[in-house]
Design a protein around this motif. Structure first.
Motif, short mmCIF file in Angstrom:
data_model
loop_
_atom_site.label_atom_id
_atom_site.label_comp_id
_atom_site.label_asym_id
_atom_site.label_seq_id
_atom_site.Cartn_x
_atom_site.Cartn_y
_atom_site.Cartn_z
N ILE A 68 0.83 -1.21 0.00
CA ILE A 68 0.00 0.00 0.00
C ILE A 68 0.87 1.26 0.00
O ILE A 68 0.55 2.24 -0.67
CB ILE A 68 -1.00 0.00 1.19
N PHE A 71 2.06 1.72 -3.43
CA PHE A 71 0.95 2.14 -4.28
C PHE A 71 0.65 3.63 -4.11
O PHE A 71 0.50 4.36 -5.09
CB PHE A 71 -0.29 1.30 -3.98
N ARG A 79 -7.68 10.29 -0.71
CA ARG A 79 -8.64 9.57 0.12
C ARG A 79 -9.98 9.44 -0.60
O ARG A 79 -10.49 10.41 -1.15
CB ARG A 79 -8.82 10.34 1.43
N CYS A 80 -10.51 8.24 -0.63
CA CYS A 80 -11.77 8.02 -1.32
C CYS A 80 -12.93 8.34 -0.39
O CYS A 80 -12.83 8.23 0.83
CB CYS A 80 -11.88 6.57 -1.79
N THR A 86 -13.26 3.54 -3.79
CA THR A 86 -12.10 2.73 -3.42
C THR A 86 -11.94 1.53 -4.36
O THR A 86 -10.85 1.27 -4.87
CB THR A 86 -12.23 2.23 -1.96
N VAL A 89 -10.76 2.63 -7.73
CA VAL A 89 -9.33 2.91 -7.71
C VAL A 89 -8.52 1.61 -7.77
O VAL A 89 -7.52 1.50 -8.49
CB VAL A 89 -8.95 3.73 -6.45
N ILE A 90 -8.98 0.60 -7.04
CA ILE A 90 -8.31 -0.70 -7.05
C ILE A 90 -8.25 -1.22 -8.49
O ILE A 90 -7.21 -1.67 -8.96
CB ILE A 90 -9.03 -1.70 -6.13
N ALA A 94 -4.77 0.45 -9.33
CA ALA A 94 -3.89 -0.56 -8.75
C ALA A 94 -3.70 -1.78 -9.66
O ALA A 94 -2.56 -2.19 -9.94
CB ALA A 94 -4.42 -1.00 -7.38
N TYR A 98 -0.09 -2.72 -11.35
CA TYR A 98 0.69 -3.90 -10.98
C TYR A 98 0.49 -5.08 -11.93
O TYR A 98 1.37 -5.93 -12.06
CB TYR A 98 0.37 -4.34 -9.55
N LEU A 99 -0.67 -5.17 -12.56
CA LEU A 99 -0.92 -6.35 -13.40
C LEU A 99 -1.25 -5.99 -14.84
O LEU A 99 -1.40 -6.88 -15.68
CB LEU A 99 -2.06 -7.18 -12.79
N ILE A 147 -3.77 -9.69 -0.70
CA ILE A 147 -3.13 -8.39 -0.96
C ILE A 147 -4.15 -7.26 -0.79
O ILE A 147 -3.89 -6.26 -0.12
CB ILE A 147 -2.53 -8.34 -2.39
N LEU A 148 -5.32 -7.45 -1.38
CA LEU A 148 -6.35 -6.40 -1.28
C LEU A 148 -6.80 -6.20 0.17
O LEU A 148 -6.90 -5.07 0.65
CB LEU A 148 -7.55 -6.75 -2.18
N ALA A 151 -3.96 -4.40 2.03
CA ALA A 151 -3.81 -3.00 1.61
C ALA A 151 -4.96 -2.16 2.15
O ALA A 151 -4.77 -1.06 2.65
CB ALA A 151 -3.75 -2.91 0.08
N HIS A 192 -1.12 9.33 2.43
CA HIS A 192 -2.49 9.11 2.00
C HIS A 192 -3.31 10.35 2.34
O HIS A 192 -3.80 10.50 3.44
CB HIS A 192 -3.05 7.87 2.71
C1 MYR Z 1 -9.15 5.16 -0.12
O1 MYR Z 1 -10.05 4.35 0.05
O2 MYR Z 1 -9.03 6.15 0.57
C2 MYR Z 1 -8.17 4.92 -1.26
C3 MYR Z 1 -7.30 3.74 -1.04
C4 MYR Z 1 -7.15 2.85 -2.22
C5 MYR Z 1 -6.57 1.54 -1.83
C6 MYR Z 1 -6.09 0.72 -2.95
C7 MYR Z 1 -5.35 -0.49 -2.51
C8 MYR Z 1 -4.66 -1.20 -3.63
C9 MYR Z 1 -3.39 -1.89 -3.23
C10 MYR Z 1 -2.67 -2.63 -4.31
C11 MYR Z 1 -3.36 -3.84 -4.83
C12 MYR Z 1 -2.66 -4.52 -5.94
C13 MYR Z 1 -3.48 -5.58 -6.61
C14 MYR Z 1 -2.80 -6.22 -7.76
#
Ligand code: MYR
Length: 193
Positions: A68, A71, A79-80, A86, A89-90, A94, A98-99, A147-148, A151, A192
């Motif tokens: 995280i 990321f 911040r979501c 959220t 955004v993932i 994300a 990463y993928l 992971i999710l 994070a 964050h």
């Molecule tokens: C929030 O809710 O304030 C925003 C935070 C977003 C969190 C995203 C987490 C993703 C972490 C990496 C995952 C990788 C998966 C391949």
């Protein structure tokens, strides 16, 4: 720095089919092959699929609580304000980062506490045709769920994350379900905003 992204920026010649951000990305390929070896090893070491699924989830969690930071440092995510945001955004940031894929986000309940990520393409199974023999209950890519969960825990969101379908098992889709449980109290992560 990553040689290929430098090459892309500088417009150097790259072999056909390669592009930054896709599964052809060198780091992703190495990761995918390493991941296959990890799952194969767990299949040797552990008795049943349930234990393997649990172990993958657990390892993923430990990765997630660290990933995280990376990321947030490498994305411009703020911040979501809703759980949907959220999950969006993932998917769009994300997974893309990463993928190299952007799963479709599906809303699973009107209250907005439950979403699914539908993966049209799952880079983790790139070199795989089927589940390993005698492992019909294995969620091969279960590391992703951990992971999710890890994070999200770090941004104070308690969640349940699990696969509910996997094309590797012969299902129609590859679907990760993300359920919001509750907001957690605690220190805010650095970076964050
Ligand atoms: C929030 O809710 O304030 C925003 C935070 C977003 C969190 C995203 C987490 C993703 C972490 C990496 C995952 C990788 C998966 C391949």
């Amino acid at each position: 720095a990553d040689l290929r992204s430098t090459a892309v920026q500088k417009d150097w010649h790259l072999p056909a089919g390669s592009s930054s951000g896709s599964a052809h990305h060198m780091n992703t390929e190495l990761f995918v092959l390493t991941y296959g070896a990890l799952v194969a090893q767990l299949c040797k070491d552990l008795q049943n699929d349930e234990d393997i699924n649990k172990e993958l989830d657990n390892m993923g969690y430990n990765i997630g609580v660290r990933l995280i930071e990376d990321f947030l440092a490498h994305s411009d995510v703020r911040r979501c304000h809703s759980f949907y945001e959220t999950v969006d955004v993932i998917s769009k940031v994300a997974f893309k980062m990463y993928l190299g894929v952007v799963p479709n986000v599906i809303c699973k309940d009107p209250a907005g506490d439950e979403y699914s990520l539908l993966l049209e393409r799952n880079p983790l199974v790139n070199f795989l045709e089927d589940l390993p023999d005698n492992h019909s209950s294995l969620w091969y890519s279960n590391l992703l769920c951990g992971i999710l969960r890890g994070a999200l825990k770090m941004v104070n969101l308690a969640t349940d994350v699990c696969f509910v379908q996997d094309r590797l098992k012969g299902d129609k889709e590859t679907e990760i379900q993300i359920k919001f449980l509750r907001k957690l109290e605690g220190s805010k992560l650095m970076g964050h905003k």
